[in-house]
Write a protein that holds these residues in place. Structure first.
Motif, mmCIF file in Angstrom:
data_model
loop_
_atom_site.group_PDB
_atom_site.id
_atom_site.type_symbol
_atom_site.label_atom_id
_atom_site.label_comp_id
_atom_site.label_asym_id
_atom_site.label_seq_id
_atom_site.Cartn_x
_atom_site.Cartn_y
_atom_site.Cartn_z
ATOM 1 N N ASN A 177 -8.158 -0.487 -5.170
ATOM 2 C CA ASN A 177 -8.164 -0.915 -3.666
ATOM 3 C C ASN A 177 -9.173 -1.297 -3.096
ATOM 4 O O ASN A 177 -10.485 -2.526 -3.751
ATOM 5 N N GLN A 223 -4.354 5.249 5.612
ATOM 6 C CA GLN A 223 -4.180 3.922 4.591
ATOM 7 C C GLN A 223 -3.408 2.780 5.128
ATOM 8 O O GLN A 223 -2.700 3.598 6.324
ATOM 9 N N ASP A 224 -3.194 2.115 4.839
ATOM 10 C CA ASP A 224 -2.759 1.203 5.337
ATOM 11 C C ASP A 224 -1.065 0.856 4.379
ATOM 12 O O ASP A 224 -0.697 1.740 3.786
ATOM 13 N N GLU A 225 0.128 0.056 4.670
ATOM 14 C CA GLU A 225 0.696 0.387 4.284
ATOM 15 C C GLU A 225 0.785 -0.249 2.879
ATOM 16 O O GLU A 225 1.879 -0.207 1.678
ATOM 17 N N ARG A 226 -0.659 -0.958 2.223
ATOM 18 C CA ARG A 226 -0.225 -1.562 0.428
ATOM 19 C C ARG A 226 -1.618 0.056 0.031
ATOM 20 O O ARG A 226 -0.905 0.233 -1.292
ATOM 21 N N TRP A 278 -4.319 0.699 1.442
ATOM 22 C CA TRP A 278 -5.766 0.791 1.048
ATOM 23 C C TRP A 278 -6.368 1.261 2.006
ATOM 24 O O TRP A 278 -6.298 1.563 3.077
#
Length: 512
Positions: free
Chosen positions: A338, A200-203, A205
């Motif tokens: 997401n 996952q990324d920082e959001r 997602w």
């Protein structure tokens, strides 16, 4: 622009999704399906809604080609046995009620008061076809109701107007294999490997899934078809799951694949037989039956349930492997979170009593195409998707709870407890109304959930919830037209029973 979709999980949900997205978007969308070789599929023989024909027609698939390859059979309805504890049965068919002088034939059946024949036999043609084990198609391939025949083309559930008279039984594993062949031929990339990590990324997602042997598989949109595990939607994204166990009693099932000795003894319907601690299904496929016992482990153990199932459908066949399934009953609070959409068992499941599993998959896929995102990931569209999926599941939940509340059985601890369970908000008012008059499209669950008012009335009347008095207006009307319509129903049923081949005879022809 969204250019790539990664589907995690195969089976019916995964391959239905992959093949449909390719049919919808062709080469304008890259689709990859990652499927673990270790995960055992749940598919044990599947029954469907009649609306599933929209799916196969959308893909341009010919029934005469795909049905034999999937051990398929016809389903004209569901036969409910022993739901009053007396061994009697009735049918819930794919057939709308006819209308005479502004009132359904069910209203007239109540008003005329002739109970020498049951409601379903008096009001539906399909009951006679089921009892006679008839195919809905003549040996030349034509449908008995010619006006409903032919391909629907690229149509969806929203475009369903007429009630098609049958659905299908098929081997879910074979359907998945068949659709996998179609999808990969059309460009779907198929990776057989285990997912070891979801990145996952920082959001929060999802950016990619890391596989054991094929490295990282990246995508823009991820579809979770990992079944009850909910690998992406629940385990990774932490989406809340809302259980329905407060209103629906069953949480387990055990299934058997049973060879059928007499090939001609093939029923064109699903059977749901009430048992002491749940109910038992029979799904006739071309050369075998799929059988299972759906139950609550509060009232019977898995070992006892398996023993009862074997005694009922396969005595002496201890060689047949039993498949024990722990069911997750309920739905995700949101099925789209997401950049992840859950479809199939990872989204929702409400037990197989009305064959809604494939319907939920089809509905989820169609809504995904309708609300397919772009790089803005419009939150209003995502919310609309979640709203539609949630309402479809909630409506089916209400309809299934009706089965237990309206059933006349209360002779075992299981059935007594089913009567005492809570009810979904709104159902109590609907059942109170059903004690006074038949329901209509304005008084059943108000959002789309796949069932029409005739289904709600067929189940209530079959289960024993009969209005205290007929519609008062009918006492002031001439019943001659209604009596004539009942006579026509019987005559048409007799003609069709005489003209149509048996279910097995027709299927044997297309299986040659």
């Amino acid at each position: 622009m969204i250019r790539s979709v990664v589907i995690v999980g195969g089976g019916t949900a995964g391959w239905m999704t992959a093949s449909y997205l390719k049919a919808a978007f062709d080469d304008r969308l890259d689709v990859t399906l990652v499927e673990s070789p270790q995960v055992r599929r749940i598919g044990v023989g599947e029954a469907t809604f009649s609306t599933v024909r929209h799916f196969f027609d959308y893909l341009g698939l010919d029934e005469a080609d795909w049905l034999p390859k999937c051990a398929g059979g016809y389903k004209l309805g569901i036969r409910f046995e022993n739901w009053a504890g007396d061994g009697e049965h009735f049918y819930h068919p794919f057939e709308r009620l006819r209308v005479v002088d502004g009132f359904s034939v069910a209203d007239w059946w109540l008003a005329l008061g002739d109970r020498s024949e049951s409601f379903d036999r008096s009001c539906f043609i399909t009951t006679a076809l089921c009892e006679a084990k008839r195919s809905p198609r003549l040996l030349d391939g034509s449908l008995f109701s010619s006006g409903l025949d032919g391909s629907l083309g690229r149509s969806t559930l929203d475009e369903q107007r007429a009630q098609f008279p049958y659905a299908y039984h098929f081997d879910a594993d074979k359907v998945a294999e068949y659709l996998a062949g179609i999808a990969t031929k059309n460009g779907v990339r198929h990776i057989v490997d285990d997912v070891k990590h979801v990145a996952q990324d920082e959001r929060g997602w999802i950016t990619h899934v890391r596989t054991a042997g094929h490295g990282d598989v990246a995508g823009d949109l991820f579809v979770d078809c990992t079944g009850f595990r909910g690998l992406l939607i629940n385990q990774t994204l932490g989406t809340a799951f809302e259980s329905f166990e407060d209103v629906l009693p069953n949480n387990r099932a055990v299934a058997l694949r049973v060879p059928r000795d007499e090939a001609t003894d093939m029923n064109p319907y699903t059977t749901a037989r009430a048992m002491n601690a749940g109910w038992m299904w029979t799904i006739p496929l071309f050369r075998r039956n799929g059988n299972g016992y759906v139950y609550s482990d509060r009232f019977i153990s898995p070992e006892e349930a398996e023993r009862e199932l074997r005694q009922a459908v396969a005595p002496g066949r201890d060689d047949l492997e039993a498949n024990h399934i722990r069911m997750r009953i309920g739905r995700n609070r949101d099925s789209w979170v997401n950049n992840c959409v859950a479809i199939g068992l990872s989204s929702a499941f409400v037990e197989p009593l009305e064959s809604t599993g494939i319907f939920f998959i089809q509905h989820g896929i169609e809504q995904l195409v309708r609300y397919f995102p772009d790089e803005r990931w419009d939150p209003v569209s995502i919310a609309a998707y979640n709203d539609r999926v949630a309402h479809a599941v909630e409506g089916v939940k209400e309809f299934l709870v009706l089965h237990y509340k309206s059933a006349r059985r209360d002779d075992t601890p299981y059935w007594k407890e089913a009567k005492l369970r809570a009810m979904p908000e709104g159902l109590r008012a609907r059942l109170d109304l059903a004690d006074s008059r038949l329901l209509d499209e304005e008084t059943i669950y108000p959002r789309y959930h796949g069932f029409e008012s005739y289904s709600w009335n067929a189940m209530n009347l079959g289960l024993g919830r009969i209005p205290r008095t007929p519609a008062p207006a009918l006492a002031h009307m001439d019943p001659a037209n209604a009596r004539a319509e009942f006579a026509r129903i019987k005559a048409e049923a007799d003609e069709l029973v005489a003209a149509l081949p048996s279910c097995h005879e027709y299927l044997a022809k297309i299986n040659d």
